[in-house]
Design a protein around this motif. Structure first.
Motif, PDB file in Angstrom:
ATOM      1  N   MET A   1      56.326  -2.404  27.688  1.00  0.00           N
ATOM      2  CA  MET A   1      57.700  -2.282  27.247  1.00  0.00           C
ATOM      3  C   MET A   1      58.621  -2.797  28.356  1.00  0.00           C
ATOM      4  O   MET A   1      58.427  -2.477  29.520  1.00  0.00           O
ATOM      5  N   ILE A   2      59.610  -3.597  27.975  1.00  0.00           N
ATOM      6  CA  ILE A   2      60.588  -4.120  28.931  1.00  0.00           C
ATOM      7  C   ILE A   2      61.809  -3.215  28.935  1.00  0.00           C
ATOM      8  O   ILE A   2      62.347  -2.874  27.878  1.00  0.00           O
ATOM      9  N   GLU A   3      62.239  -2.830  30.117  1.00  0.00           N
ATOM     10  CA  GLU A   3      63.473  -2.059  30.291  1.00  0.00           C
ATOM     11  C   GLU A   3      64.375  -2.807  31.258  1.00  0.00           C
ATOM     12  O   GLU A   3      63.888  -3.496  32.163  1.00  0.00           O
ATOM     13  N   PHE A   4      65.676  -2.647  31.066  1.00  0.00           N
ATOM     14  CA  PHE A   4      66.660  -3.289  31.934  1.00  0.00           C
ATOM     15  C   PHE A   4      67.288  -2.224  32.811  1.00  0.00           C
ATOM     16  O   PHE A   4      67.781  -1.216  32.317  1.00  0.00           O
ATOM     17  N   ARG A   5      67.235  -2.468  34.113  1.00  0.00           N
ATOM     18  CA  ARG A   5      67.753  -1.491  35.062  1.00  0.00           C
ATOM     19  C   ARG A   5      68.764  -2.157  35.971  1.00  0.00           C
ATOM     20  O   ARG A   5      68.494  -3.197  36.572  1.00  0.00           O
ATOM     21  N   GLY A   6      69.932  -1.543  36.045  1.00  0.00           N
ATOM     22  CA  GLY A   6      70.981  -2.055  36.908  1.00  0.00           C
ATOM     23  C   GLY A   6      70.658  -1.835  38.371  1.00  0.00           C
ATOM     24  O   GLY A   6      70.002  -0.856  38.734  1.00  0.00           O
ATOM     25  N   ALA A   7      71.104  -2.758  39.202  1.00  0.00           N
ATOM     26  CA  ALA A   7      70.910  -2.659  40.650  1.00  0.00           C
ATOM     27  C   ALA A   7      72.183  -3.106  41.344  1.00  0.00           C
ATOM     28  O   ALA A   7      72.793  -4.098  40.949  1.00  0.00           O
ATOM     29  N   GLY A   8      72.564  -2.378  42.353  1.00  0.00           N
ATOM     30  CA  GLY A   8      73.741  -2.737  43.125  1.00  0.00           C
ATOM     31  C   GLY A   8      73.409  -3.741  44.215  1.00  0.00           C
ATOM     32  O   GLY A   8      72.250  -4.154  44.374  1.00  0.00           O
ATOM     33  N   PRO A   9      74.401  -4.120  45.000  1.00  0.00           N
ATOM     34  CA  PRO A   9      74.200  -5.126  46.041  1.00  0.00           C
ATOM     35  C   PRO A   9      73.118  -4.761  47.056  1.00  0.00           C
ATOM     36  O   PRO A   9      72.345  -5.629  47.472  1.00  0.00           O
ATOM     37  N   ALA A  10      73.018  -3.495  47.444  1.00  0.00           N
ATOM     38  CA  ALA A  10      72.030  -3.112  48.461  1.00  0.00           C
ATOM     39  C   ALA A  10      70.612  -3.296  47.932  1.00  0.00           C
ATOM     40  O   ALA A  10      69.755  -3.886  48.611  1.00  0.00           O
ATOM     41  N   GLU A  11      70.338  -2.809  46.722  1.00  0.00           N
ATOM     42  CA  GLU A  11      68.993  -2.972  46.171  1.00  0.00           C
ATOM     43  C   GLU A  11      68.696  -4.446  45.902  1.00  0.00           C
ATOM     44  O   GLU A  11      67.571  -4.916  46.115  1.00  0.00           O
ATOM     45  N   PHE A  12      69.686  -5.182  45.435  1.00  0.00           N
ATOM     46  CA  PHE A  12      69.500  -6.612  45.204  1.00  0.00           C
ATOM     47  C   PHE A  12      69.048  -7.298  46.494  1.00  0.00           C
ATOM     48  O   PHE A  12      68.088  -8.070  46.498  1.00  0.00           O
TER      49      PHE A  12
END
Length: 191
Positions: A1-12
């Motif tokens: 299953m594909i899920e979309f998870r947001g990431a901020g600048p630090a995690e990016f």
């Protein structure tokens, strides 16, 4: 299953190796361009209103963390940003100040949208764009893509992106790009 998870600048920034790996698999750039692309992406993470989503594969066979199979990110275009300035100037020259301001004056710039080739053609790119643009306060979404009949070009057209510029070569470049845009918000996925 594909899920979309947001990431901020630090995690990016922390996951930039993963991001570059997907970018490289999807785009197959010359090896000498990878270091420059890494620097550009790291810099993008510092832009105002930066937003990123990872497409993650979750399955019962994976005991470790989910596998990232795609990513998409963007930010609000602003004076002083190279891409924004170059495109705004070209649009003013070709379409006039009013059109340039209408499209670029309060725009969400979709900087990168990539899905690993093993997972392309499954609707992940479309879903990432829809997720990334959901709830954005900007008036328009703008992007650049190779100006040839690619799957990405077809995807953007099917989502209502229209060409603002075609055959556009960025300063110092040699490949032709299309600059495409559409008003926000995007319609719901079922539309």
């Amino acid at each position: 299953m594909i899920e979309f998870r947001g990431a901020g600048p630090a995690e990016f920034a922390e996951r930039l190796d993963t991001v570059i790996g997907i970018y490289t698999a999807a785009m197959r750039p010359p090896a000498e361009q990878i270091a420059g692309r890494t620097t550009i992406m790291r810099n993008h993470g510092t832009y105002p209103y930066f937003q990123c989503y990872f497409a993650e594969l979750h399955d019962s066979l994976r005991t470790a963390s989910p596998l990232v199979v795609g990513f998409a990110y963007g930010f609000r275009g602003a004076p002083g940003q190279w891409w924004h300035e170059v495109v705004l100037r070209a649009l003013r020259e070709r379409a006039g100040d009013e059109a340039a301001e209408a499209w670029m004056g309060h725009a969400f710039e979709l900087a990168e949208i990539h899905v690993h080739p093993d997972y392309q053609g499954k609707g992940i790119g479309r879903a990432m764009i829809t997720t990334l643009c959901a709830g954005r306060p900007e008036r328009t979404a703008v992007l650049s893509t190779h100006d040839r009949p690619t799957a990405a070009r077809h995807l953007y057209a099917s989502m209502g992106f229209t060409d603002l510029l075609t055959g556009f070569v960025f300063p110092g470049g040699h490949e032709a790009y299309a600059i495409a845009a559409r008003p926000l918000p995007l319609p719901p996925p079922s539309a």
